[in-house]
Design a protein around this motif. Sequence first.
Motif, PDB file in Angstrom:
ATOM      1  N   LYS A 208       0.883  -1.651  -0.344  1.00 32.45           N
ATOM      2  CA  LYS A 208       0.264  -0.300  -0.028  1.00 32.45           C
ATOM      3  C   LYS A 208       0.836   1.514  -0.272  1.00 32.45           C
ATOM      4  O   LYS A 208       0.489   2.547  -0.387  1.00 32.45           O
ATOM      5  CB  LYS A 208      -1.213  -0.370   1.228  1.00 32.45           C
ATOM      6  CG  LYS A 208      -2.112  -0.947   1.379  1.00 32.45           C
ATOM      7  CD  LYS A 208      -2.865  -1.268   2.842  1.00 32.45           C
ATOM      8  CE  LYS A 208      -3.519  -1.990   2.461  1.00 32.45           C
ATOM      9  NZ  LYS A 208      -4.587  -2.197   3.895  1.00 32.45           N
TER      10      LYS A 208
ATOM     11  N   GLU B  52       0.365  -1.749  -9.034  1.00 24.70           N
ATOM     12  CA  GLU B  52      -0.286  -1.312  -9.945  1.00 24.70           C
ATOM     13  C   GLU B  52      -1.866  -1.339 -10.390  1.00 24.70           C
ATOM     14  O   GLU B  52      -2.726  -0.365 -10.154  1.00 24.70           O
ATOM     15  CB  GLU B  52      -0.076  -0.242 -11.374  1.00 24.70           C
ATOM     16  CG  GLU B  52       1.381  -0.204 -11.329  1.00 24.70           C
ATOM     17  CD  GLU B  52       2.781   0.500 -12.986  1.00 24.70           C
ATOM     18  OE1 GLU B  52       3.025   1.988 -12.705  1.00 24.70           O
ATOM     19  OE2 GLU B  52       2.096  -0.278 -14.032  1.00 24.70           O
TER      20      GLU B  52
ATOM     21  N   ARG C 240      -3.825  -1.480  -7.356  1.00 21.79           N
ATOM     22  CA  ARG C 240      -4.080  -0.038  -7.312  1.00 21.79           C
ATOM     23  C   ARG C 240      -5.358   1.103  -7.211  1.00 21.79           C
ATOM     24  O   ARG C 240      -6.143   1.310  -7.384  1.00 21.79           O
ATOM     25  CB  ARG C 240      -3.042   0.427  -6.946  1.00 21.79           C
ATOM     26  CG  ARG C 240      -1.938   0.416  -5.390  1.00 21.79           C
ATOM     27  CD  ARG C 240      -0.849   1.347  -5.320  1.00 21.79           C
ATOM     28  NE  ARG C 240      -0.286   1.106  -4.658  1.00 21.79           N
ATOM     29  CZ  ARG C 240       1.148   1.584  -4.117  1.00 21.79           C
ATOM     30  NH1 ARG C 240       1.899   2.030  -4.996  1.00 21.79           N
ATOM     31  NH2 ARG C 240       1.428   1.278  -2.945  1.00 21.79           N
ATOM     32  N   ALA C 241      -5.655   0.416  -9.066  1.00 19.48           N
ATOM     33  CA  ALA C 241      -6.197   0.723  -9.736  1.00 19.48           C
ATOM     34  C   ALA C 241      -7.640   0.227  -9.785  1.00 19.48           C
ATOM     35  O   ALA C 241      -8.709   1.459  -9.317  1.00 19.48           O
ATOM     36  CB  ALA C 241      -6.443   1.264 -11.496  1.00 19.48           C
TER      37      ALA C 241
ATOM     38  N   MET D 216      -8.538  -0.720  -6.306  1.00 15.74           N
ATOM     39  CA  MET D 216      -8.933   0.024  -5.240  1.00 15.74           C
ATOM     40  C   MET D 216      -8.869   1.437  -5.769  1.00 15.74           C
ATOM     41  O   MET D 216     -10.635   1.651  -4.400  1.00 15.74           O
ATOM     42  CB  MET D 216      -8.061  -0.001  -3.984  1.00 15.74           C
ATOM     43  CG  MET D 216      -7.803  -1.525  -3.904  1.00 15.74           C
ATOM     44  SD  MET D 216      -6.782  -1.721  -2.962  1.00 15.74           S
ATOM     45  CE  MET D 216      -7.141  -0.202  -1.022  1.00 15.74           C
ATOM     46  N   SER D 217      -8.789   1.897  -6.587  1.00 17.80           N
ATOM     47  CA  SER D 217      -8.978   2.827  -6.139  1.00 17.80           C
ATOM     48  C   SER D 217     -10.481   3.557  -6.623  1.00 17.80           C
ATOM     49  O   SER D 217     -11.297   4.618  -6.869  1.00 17.80           O
ATOM     50  CB  SER D 217      -7.884   4.474  -7.267  1.00 17.80           C
ATOM     51  OG  SER D 217      -8.446   5.891  -7.165  1.00 17.80           O
ATOM     52  N   ALA D 218     -10.219   2.872  -8.034  1.00 11.62           N
ATOM     53  CA  ALA D 218     -12.100   2.516  -9.185  1.00 11.62           C
ATOM     54  C   ALA D 218     -13.098   2.233  -8.199  1.00 11.62           C
ATOM     55  O   ALA D 218     -14.405   3.091  -7.606  1.00 11.62           O
ATOM     56  CB  ALA D 218     -11.905   1.870 -10.096  1.00 11.62           C
ATOM     57  N   ARG D 219     -12.985   1.632  -7.055  1.00  7.92           N
ATOM     58  CA  ARG D 219     -13.629   0.880  -6.463  1.00  7.92           C
ATOM     59  C   ARG D 219     -14.100   1.802  -5.036  1.00  7.92           C
ATOM     60  O   ARG D 219     -15.293   2.214  -4.216  1.00  7.92           O
ATOM     61  CB  ARG D 219     -13.354  -0.244  -5.042  1.00  7.92           C
ATOM     62  CG  ARG D 219     -13.427  -1.062  -5.991  1.00  7.92           C
ATOM     63  CD  ARG D 219     -13.785  -2.433  -5.039  1.00  7.92           C
ATOM     64  NE  ARG D 219     -11.996  -2.646  -4.222  1.00  7.92           N
ATOM     65  CZ  ARG D 219     -11.592  -3.988  -4.755  1.00  7.92           C
ATOM     66  NH1 ARG D 219     -11.845  -3.771  -5.999  1.00  7.92           N
ATOM     67  NH2 ARG D 219      -9.619  -3.484  -4.175  1.00  7.92           N
ATOM     68  N   SER D 220     -13.770   2.828  -4.567  1.00 10.69           N
ATOM     69  CA  SER D 220     -13.613   3.918  -3.459  1.00 10.69           C
ATOM     70  C   SER D 220     -14.434   5.139  -3.960  1.00 10.69           C
ATOM     71  O   SER D 220     -14.625   5.723  -3.611  1.00 10.69           O
ATOM     72  CB  SER D 220     -12.202   4.058  -2.808  1.00 10.69           C
ATOM     73  OG  SER D 220     -11.320   5.345  -3.313  1.00 10.69           O
ATOM     74  N   GLY D 221     -13.725   5.220  -4.977  1.00  8.12           N
ATOM     75  CA  GLY D 221     -14.110   6.480  -6.521  1.00  8.12           C
ATOM     76  C   GLY D 221     -15.893   6.699  -6.159  1.00  8.12           C
ATOM     77  O   GLY D 221     -16.786   7.105  -6.932  1.00  8.12           O
TER      78      GLY D 221
END
Length: 170
Positions: free
Chosen positions: A94, A158, A161-162, A164-169
């Motif tokens: 992370k 990568e 992380r992408a 995870m970022s899409a899920r949190s967004g």
Amino acid sequence: MSPENRALLMRANRLMGASLVEANLVKIEDLEKANEKLFEIIAAQNARQSTLLGVLCNQMKVLNEDDVIAYVTEKEPVGLIDLRSYDVLDELRKSVDVTACWATWTVPFDREDDFYSVATAYYLSAAVRKHWEKVLNGPIIWYATTLEMLADYLEKLEQERAAMSARSGS
């Protein structure tokens, strides 16, 4: 890539090349040609191919990566690691700067007490060792690995992380 990491990439590759010549693993003429090719790759901003070692081994075929790994493990206090079979510590997954990992072809993968375990294809580059010693600020146990294993690991990281970022967004 940030200017800082671009400078790190350039230093890492320059010192890797010098070490390969000094170890008689590559000829200076081949290094000069590889550097020209590397500059073209860097200009195209392709992280996975921005490696002098990769140019020498995979494109020019004047060096065998196994010979580099054998040299490092025989001459230096370095072990071997296969990242494909290792469950990397979540804290490091992370927090690690992936761009710096690409620039140095190195990734910290474990921490036990104050000791970090770090996998690299660029141990011969003093700039790489110095960078990670400064960043991790603790004793390091170094491991050699291949460019392919590092690239596969970093691309997977990568993608995670992408995702995870899409899920949190959402």
